[in-house]
Design a protein around this motif. Structure first.
Motif, PDB file in Angstrom:
ATOM      1  N   ASN A 109      10.489   5.082   0.397  1.00  0.00           N
ATOM      2  CA  ASN A 109      10.840   6.135  -0.569  1.00  0.00           C
ATOM      3  C   ASN A 109       9.834   7.273  -0.441  1.00  0.00           C
ATOM      4  OD1 ASN A 109      11.411   7.793  -2.729  1.00  0.00           O
ATOM      5  ND2 ASN A 109      11.415   6.168  -4.269  1.00  0.00           N
ATOM      6  N   PRO A 110      10.118   8.280   0.381  1.00  0.00           N
ATOM      7  CA  PRO A 110       9.150   9.368   0.610  1.00  0.00           C
ATOM      8  C   PRO A 110       8.791  10.148  -0.656  1.00  0.00           C
ATOM      9  CG  PRO A 110      10.869   9.383   2.284  1.00  0.00           C
ATOM     10  CD  PRO A 110      11.311   8.409   1.236  1.00  0.00           C
ATOM     11  N   ALA A 111       9.630  10.101  -1.687  1.00  0.00           N
ATOM     12  CA  ALA A 111       9.365  10.871  -2.906  1.00  0.00           C
ATOM     13  C   ALA A 111       8.640  10.067  -3.969  1.00  0.00           C
ATOM     14  CB  ALA A 111      10.679  11.404  -3.484  1.00  0.00           C
ATOM     15  N   ILE A 112       8.259   8.823  -3.662  1.00  0.00           N
ATOM     16  CA  ILE A 112       7.668   7.989  -4.703  1.00  0.00           C
ATOM     17  C   ILE A 112       6.259   8.447  -5.056  1.00  0.00           C
ATOM     18  CG2 ILE A 112       6.546   6.198  -3.296  1.00  0.00           C
ATOM     19  CD1 ILE A 112       8.027   4.197  -5.322  1.00  0.00           C
ATOM     20  N   VAL A 113       5.930   8.353  -6.339  1.00  0.00           N
ATOM     21  CA  VAL A 113       4.584   8.630  -6.833  1.00  0.00           C
ATOM     22  C   VAL A 113       3.889   7.284  -6.973  1.00  0.00           C
ATOM     23  CG1 VAL A 113       3.241   9.509  -8.776  1.00  0.00           C
ATOM     24  CG2 VAL A 113       5.292  10.737  -8.001  1.00  0.00           C
ATOM     25  N   TYR A 114       2.841   7.096  -6.219  1.00  0.00           N
ATOM     26  CA  TYR A 114       2.142   5.809  -6.104  1.00  0.00           C
ATOM     27  C   TYR A 114       0.840   5.925  -6.904  1.00  0.00           C
ATOM     28  CZ  TYR A 114       0.062   1.779  -3.560  1.00  0.00           C
ATOM     29  OH  TYR A 114      -0.512   0.579  -3.194  1.00  0.00           O
ATOM     30  N   VAL A 115       0.781   5.265  -8.054  1.00  0.00           N
ATOM     31  CA  VAL A 115      -0.318   5.479  -9.003  1.00  0.00           C
ATOM     32  C   VAL A 115      -1.169   4.223  -9.125  1.00  0.00           C
ATOM     33  CG1 VAL A 115      -0.942   6.138 -11.350  1.00  0.00           C
ATOM     34  CG2 VAL A 115       1.125   7.094 -10.300  1.00  0.00           C
ATOM     35  N   GLY A 116      -2.443   4.363  -8.770  1.00  0.00           N
ATOM     36  CA  GLY A 116      -3.416   3.298  -8.958  1.00  0.00           C
ATOM     37  C   GLY A 116      -4.313   3.621 -10.145  1.00  0.00           C
ATOM     38  N   ALA A 117      -4.302   2.754 -11.145  1.00  0.00           N
ATOM     39  CA  ALA A 117      -5.138   2.936 -12.344  1.00  0.00           C
ATOM     40  C   ALA A 117      -6.065   1.730 -12.434  1.00  0.00           C
ATOM     41  CB  ALA A 117      -4.256   3.048 -13.589  1.00  0.00           C
ATOM     42  N   TYR A 118      -7.318   1.930 -12.054  1.00  0.00           N
ATOM     43  CA  TYR A 118      -8.250   0.808 -11.968  1.00  0.00           C
ATOM     44  C   TYR A 118      -9.659   1.299 -12.290  1.00  0.00           C
ATOM     45  CZ  TYR A 118      -7.527   2.884  -7.330  1.00  0.00           C
ATOM     46  OH  TYR A 118      -7.317   3.763  -6.291  1.00  0.00           O
ATOM     47  N   GLY A 119     -10.647   0.479 -12.044  1.00  0.00           N
ATOM     48  CA  GLY A 119     -11.983   0.736 -12.566  1.00  0.00           C
ATOM     49  C   GLY A 119     -12.722   1.925 -12.001  1.00  0.00           C
ATOM     50  N   GLN A 140       3.377  11.358  -3.668  1.00  0.00           N
ATOM     51  CA  GLN A 140       1.961  11.384  -3.332  1.00  0.00           C
ATOM     52  C   GLN A 140       1.265  10.182  -3.941  1.00  0.00           C
ATOM     53  OE1 GLN A 140      -0.526  14.429  -5.357  1.00  0.00           O
ATOM     54  NE2 GLN A 140       1.342  15.005  -6.477  1.00  0.00           N
ATOM     55  N   GLN A 141       0.034   9.981  -3.490  1.00  0.00           N
ATOM     56  CA  GLN A 141      -0.802   8.902  -3.993  1.00  0.00           C
ATOM     57  C   GLN A 141      -1.717   9.468  -5.072  1.00  0.00           C
ATOM     58  OE1 GLN A 141      -2.882   6.973  -0.830  1.00  0.00           O
ATOM     59  NE2 GLN A 141      -3.573   5.263  -2.085  1.00  0.00           N
ATOM     60  N   VAL A 142      -1.765   8.811  -6.230  1.00  0.00           N
ATOM     61  CA  VAL A 142      -2.565   9.269  -7.370  1.00  0.00           C
ATOM     62  C   VAL A 142      -3.518   8.153  -7.772  1.00  0.00           C
ATOM     63  CG1 VAL A 142      -2.527  10.077  -9.762  1.00  0.00           C
ATOM     64  CG2 VAL A 142      -0.701  10.757  -8.180  1.00  0.00           C
ATOM     65  N   GLU A 143      -4.756   8.512  -8.020  1.00  0.00           N
ATOM     66  CA  GLU A 143      -5.769   7.557  -8.449  1.00  0.00           C
ATOM     67  C   GLU A 143      -6.339   8.006  -9.797  1.00  0.00           C
ATOM     68  OE1 GLU A 143      -9.300   5.733  -5.972  1.00  0.00           O
ATOM     69  OE2 GLU A 143      -9.968   7.644  -6.832  1.00  0.00           O
ATOM     70  N   ASP A 190       0.844  -1.189   0.000  1.00  0.00           N
ATOM     71  CA  ASP A 190       0.000   0.000   0.000  1.00  0.00           C
ATOM     72  C   ASP A 190       0.885   1.248   0.000  1.00  0.00           C
ATOM     73  OD1 ASP A 190       0.320   0.755   3.105  1.00  0.00           O
ATOM     74  OD2 ASP A 190       0.090  -1.415   2.857  1.00  0.00           O
ATOM     75  N   TYR A 191       0.262   2.403  -0.135  1.00  0.00           N
ATOM     76  CA  TYR A 191       1.021   3.647  -0.247  1.00  0.00           C
ATOM     77  C   TYR A 191       1.895   3.900   0.978  1.00  0.00           C
ATOM     78  CZ  TYR A 191       2.109   8.624  -0.531  1.00  0.00           C
ATOM     79  OH  TYR A 191       2.762   9.819  -0.543  1.00  0.00           O
ATOM     80  N   GLU A 192       1.364   3.661   2.151  1.00  0.00           N
ATOM     81  CA  GLU A 192       2.121   3.944   3.365  1.00  0.00           C
ATOM     82  C   GLU A 192       3.407   3.106   3.419  1.00  0.00           C
ATOM     83  OE1 GLU A 192      -1.729   5.559   3.635  1.00  0.00           O
ATOM     84  OE2 GLU A 192      -1.170   3.463   3.237  1.00  0.00           O
ATOM     85  N   THR A 193       3.299   1.863   2.962  1.00  0.00           N
ATOM     86  CA  THR A 193       4.475   1.000   2.962  1.00  0.00           C
ATOM     87  C   THR A 193       5.512   1.487   1.964  1.00  0.00           C
ATOM     88  OG1 THR A 193       3.133  -0.908   3.610  1.00  0.00           O
ATOM     89  CG2 THR A 193       5.280  -1.369   2.637  1.00  0.00           C
ATOM     90  N   LEU A 194       5.071   1.866   0.765  1.00  0.00           N
ATOM     91  CA  LEU A 194       6.006   2.373  -0.250  1.00  0.00           C
ATOM     92  C   LEU A 194       6.597   3.709   0.170  1.00  0.00           C
ATOM     93  CD1 LEU A 194       6.681   0.981  -3.019  1.00  0.00           C
ATOM     94  CD2 LEU A 194       4.664   0.067  -1.884  1.00  0.00           C
ATOM     95  N   GLN A 195       5.783   4.555   0.763  1.00  0.00           N
ATOM     96  CA  GLN A 195       6.256   5.877   1.206  1.00  0.00           C
ATOM     97  C   GLN A 195       7.337   5.740   2.272  1.00  0.00           C
ATOM     98  OE1 GLN A 195       3.518   8.208   3.566  1.00  0.00           O
ATOM     99  NE2 GLN A 195       4.026  10.082   2.428  1.00  0.00           N
ATOM    100  N   ALA A 196       7.235   4.702   3.089  1.00  0.00           N
ATOM    101  CA  ALA A 196       8.211   4.503   4.158  1.00  0.00           C
ATOM    102  C   ALA A 196       9.598   4.194   3.601  1.00  0.00           C
ATOM    103  CB  ALA A 196       7.751   3.380   5.084  1.00  0.00           C
TER     104      ALA A 196
END
Length: 406
Positions: free
Chosen positions: A119-129, A198-201, A111-117
């Motif tokens: 790499n704080p600068a990571i862009v976490y992109v969810g592309a779904y329905g 940041q988290q992007v949807e 999840d985003y929190e795990t990835l952010q931990a």
């Protein structure tokens, strides 16, 4: 394949867990522009690998087009060792892209929190329905479903009077894939300025609804409504290729000059004085009559006649292509919109070229689509994982490396 060059996105690294069409299309575009795309696949691989035609197992034609300029790493993310390897790769990535439902990522503890931990600068992109704030959150979604839910088959029925029908393209996947690519670039630019990710949807349903609403809100754009929804010009039955005496022609008589010239061309100049047709607003109200007139007139001559006459009058017109004849179009050939290149395992391939020209940092196809797990060992080792750790991953089945080609 061509030697890799420094495209405009060189230096951006994307960890791409997406599959099928939407996500891979977005990263295909970004990879063509020089981004480093690490495609993380399950041991069974992206399902598009299995869609033929194909010469070799797991190397279907659509997969080859969508996944060029990428490296394939196979990780069984249900195994903790593989999950840790994925997190290690994320430390040096700009983007983490996925197109499974968020609940599935949470179960994998990606999840985003795990990835952010890590790499704080990571862009976490969810592309779904569907967006997570709505009642459809978590539902599965595919191109056909989204086309139907956003009214495209109904619009086709409204225009033609025939049964509802899907657009014969993966239109939703590719249109929303463009949104995904734009969102990735926007968020990476911001992250590099702020130092924070940041988290992007990007939900398919909302993105395609925006496209449909943009054309067809019509009178319901206003409160109170000034009429029905729908863009009339797109919905009249005669908005289609026009039949000629010997085939079909595609033409768009659109602005005032076009219509005045067309009426003169067919010997009906008096129609330009007709209040129904001599302004854009009035034509919009009577567009069904205008297009019906064109359709009836086109039947009077063959395609070659109309192409000559309409082009001479500077009215947009062209022959109606099939996919096969489009491949032979002289403009397509002159600009090399299809490229033929050698793939290490698949031989000579014809594939769509990158779109656009960049004078200093051109887009290129520098590597063909990878075999499943082709780059696992190389990528993991270059990320700093030890030889013994990589060998342990491979021995346990948490990672897989494709056999070397002969």
């Amino acid at each position: 394949m061509q030697k890799k060059t420094m495209g405009p996105l060189a230096g951006i690294r994307i960890l791409d867990l997406s599959s099928v069409v939407m996500g891979p299309y977005a990263t295909q575009i970004l990879g063509d522009l020089g981004a480093d795309i690490i495609k993380v696949e399950s041991p069974t691989g992206d399902s598009m690998r299995a869609v033929g035609p194909m010469k070799n197992k797991d190397m279907g034609a659509l997969f080859l087009h969508l996944n060029r300029n990428k490296r394939s790493v196979v990780l069984d993310l249900k195994q903790e060792q593989a999950r840790q390897a994925c997190l290690h790769l994320a430390q040096d990535a700009d983007v983490f892209l996925f197109n499974t439902r968020p609940e599935a990522m949470a179960r994998l503890r990606l999840d985003y929190e795990t990835l952010q931990a890590v790499n704080p600068a990571i862009v976490y992109v969810g592309a779904y329905g569907f967006g997570n704030q709505g009642p459809y959150a978590g539902r599965p979604a595919y191109d056909d479903l989204i086309q139907g839910m956003t009214g495209l088959p109904a619009l086709y029925q409204q225009q033609t009077g025939r049964e509802p029908s899907y657009v014969p393209l993966t239109l939703a996947d590719r249109a929303v894939g463009l949104h995904v690519a734009i969102a990735i670039l926007a968020a990476v630019i911001e992250a590099r300025q702020s130092g924070c990710g940041q988290q992007v949807e990007i939900p398919m349903f909302e993105a395609m609804s925006q496209m449909v609403f943009g054309d067809h809100l019509g009178g319901r754009s206003f409160e109170p409504a000034l009429g029905q929804s729908g863009y009339a010009r797109l919905l009249v039955p005669y908005r289609r290729p026009y039949a000629t005496r010997d085939g079909y022609i595609t033409a768009l008589i659109y602005n005032d000059k076009h219509w005045e010239r067309f009426f003169a061309l067919i010997g009906r100049s008096e129609l330009w004085l007709d209040a129904r047709f001599n302004t854009h607003s009035q034509r919009a109200k009577h567009i069904a009559q205008a297009y019906e007139l064109v359709a009836q007139t086109m039947l009077g001559h063959d395609t070659a006649y109309w192409l000559e006459q309409l082009n001479a009058a500077d009215i947009p017109a062209a022959a109606l292509h099939t996919v096969d004849s489009l491949m032979d179009d002289p403009h397509i050939q002159a600009v090399q919109a299809l490229q033929t290149q050698h793939h290490p395992s698949e031989g000579m391939l014809r594939t769509p070229a990158p779109v656009g020209k960049y004078s200093r940092t051109p887009a290129h196809i520098h590597t063909g689509a990878p075999r499943l797990g082709q780059d696992t060992s190389t990528v993991l080792r270059s990320a700093g994982l030890s030889e013994s750790y990589v060998n342990s991953l491979l021995a346990s089945g948490a990672a897989q490396q494709a056999a070397k080609e002969d």
